[in-house]
Design a protein around this motif. Structure first.
Motif, PDB file in Angstrom:
ATOM      1  N   GLU A   1      77.264  83.061  35.814  1.00 57.26           N
ATOM      2  CA  GLU A   1      77.030  82.871  37.351  1.00 57.26           C
ATOM      3  C   GLU A   1      75.530  82.167  36.913  1.00 57.26           C
ATOM      4  OE1 GLU A   1      77.238  82.241  40.069  1.00 57.26           O
ATOM      5  OE2 GLU A   1      75.608  82.237  41.108  1.00 57.26           O
ATOM      6  N   LEU A   2      74.614  83.516  36.415  1.00 57.37           N
ATOM      7  CA  LEU A   2      73.573  82.720  36.197  1.00 57.37           C
ATOM      8  C   LEU A   2      73.036  81.191  34.972  1.00 57.37           C
ATOM      9  CD1 LEU A   2      70.791  83.452  36.349  1.00 57.37           C
ATOM     10  CD2 LEU A   2      71.062  84.594  34.327  1.00 57.37           C
ATOM     11  N   ALA A   3      74.646  81.467  34.243  1.00 60.90           N
ATOM     12  CA  ALA A   3      74.535  79.636  33.639  1.00 60.90           C
ATOM     13  C   ALA A   3      74.227  78.422  34.605  1.00 60.90           C
ATOM     14  CB  ALA A   3      75.324  79.953  32.425  1.00 60.90           C
ATOM     15  N   GLY A   4      75.126  78.884  35.669  1.00 61.41           N
ATOM     16  CA  GLY A   4      76.247  78.225  36.180  1.00 61.41           C
ATOM     17  C   GLY A   4      75.018  77.241  37.458  1.00 61.41           C
TER      18      GLY A   4
ATOM     19  N   ARG B   1      70.316  80.313  45.061  1.00 65.96           N
ATOM     20  CA  ARG B   1      71.123  81.218  44.142  1.00 65.96           C
ATOM     21  C   ARG B   1      70.626  81.943  43.181  1.00 65.96           C
ATOM     22  NH1 ARG B   1      75.665  77.363  41.628  1.00 65.96           N
ATOM     23  NH2 ARG B   1      76.125  79.309  40.217  1.00 65.96           N
TER      24      ARG B   1
ATOM     25  N   ASP C   1      70.439  85.728  41.719  1.00 67.71           N
ATOM     26  CA  ASP C   1      70.965  85.922  40.049  1.00 67.71           C
ATOM     27  C   ASP C   1      69.879  86.556  39.596  1.00 67.71           C
ATOM     28  OD1 ASP C   1      73.421  85.120  40.791  1.00 67.71           O
ATOM     29  OD2 ASP C   1      73.086  83.177  40.129  1.00 67.71           O
TER      30      ASP C   1
END
Lengths: 202, 202
Positions: A45-48, B12, B16
């Protein structure tokens, strides 16, 4: 210590994290190990979020803030006062002023401050773009809200000089004692400024 | 403040980032804005490092540290003393001990400490796996290096009790004054422990 004790993928993440401001090697290790301990989905999620950041955000062609649309929501808002421009250093400053909640004009982001020692002169920050806006639009007031630091003040003074011959009101953010602060604990420069800028109570 | 002032992709990423330990909303905003100001390549590199993390790292099936290979480099190193096991809470503790540079035995990572209030009992951390190693291998010494915190000490004491009936030497990391510290500034608990554990000088 043998090189293989820290897995390469972990070393890489730690190295990348230390490139961020305020993140030293210890904090980076702690963050990377935490991410590794948690489910892979959280890391993905963080990478995205990181991968999508630059592709979905651009600079507003009018005020130069970060925005998903061009013009940005503020420049496009017909309810805001387009004759008033607040000049700030960075998009983060715009967000801070928006949170204060009582400013209803437009913005202009300089994307930096004057720093001659680092080779940053008036042409390296968005001063010409500001002048272009002043020439074409009906701007009545330029409200300078650069930081109260040495380069921030120098940039503000340079702007004031440069805007001198235009028939535009130039204002600055007030300096003084922060709300709720005991004056015993205010530094002497802040206190001196607050005394010099004292205002009438009536 | 109007919702659209902060672009969604930025919101976002900030959200995160605040899930990481020690990162509050302000720090997350500062980090996210810095990443956005820098070239997109840096964000992609960090995203890649995050995405690769879990896929290339697994737990060593012997000592349970994070490793790209199974067994890990330490368990596979025939030059290290396989009769000595250092028990630590987390992989980060292993890295810290490896950096100290004078430990040449193997490790066992518990992946936690006993915390009955949070429902973490002996079966939730890798104690049975430690006992399995003690039963099959020729272990002479178990060196307990849990943290000097209340749950770390409780876990150490539980392990000492549990290993009591085995003919294995059980040792613990020494507690005392940190190197280079003026004893005036040591807290009283540390000082009391250092006095109780004072050692002969000859």
């Amino acid at each position: 210590m043998s090189q293989q004790v820290i897995p390469q993928a972990l070393e890489r993440l730690i190295l990348d994290l230390t490139k961020l401001p305020g993140i030293g090697k210890k904090t980076a290790s702690r963050l990377a190990l935490t991410i590794l301990r948690r489910p892979a989905g959280e890391a993905r999620e963080l990478a995205g979020a990181l991968a999508d950041l630059h592709s979905s955000i651009q600079l507003c062609s009018c005020c130069f803030t970060f925005s998903e649309n061009d013009p940005c929501a503020i420049c496009a808002d017909y309810k805001r006062d387009a004759s008033l421009i607040c000049v700030v250093e960075q998009p983060g400053d715009l967000i801070a002023i928006e949170k204060a909640g009582n400013y209803l004009g437009h913005y202009h982001i300089l994307h930096g401050v004057l720093a001659p020692m680092d080779g940053i002169g008036p042409n390296e920050i968005k001063i010409r773009e500001l002048e272009a806006r002043l020439s074409t639009n009906k701007i009545k007031e330029v409200f300078i809200a650069t930081s109260s630091t040495v380069p921030g003040e120098a940039t503000a003074n340079y702007l004031i000089d440069r805007l001198l011959n235009r028939s535009i009101l130039v204002t600055r953010l007030a300096c003084g004692i922060p709300m709720g602060m005991d004056i015993k604990y205010a530094d002497k420069h802040t206190l001196a400024r607050a005394i010099a800028s004292r205002s009438k109570t009536t």
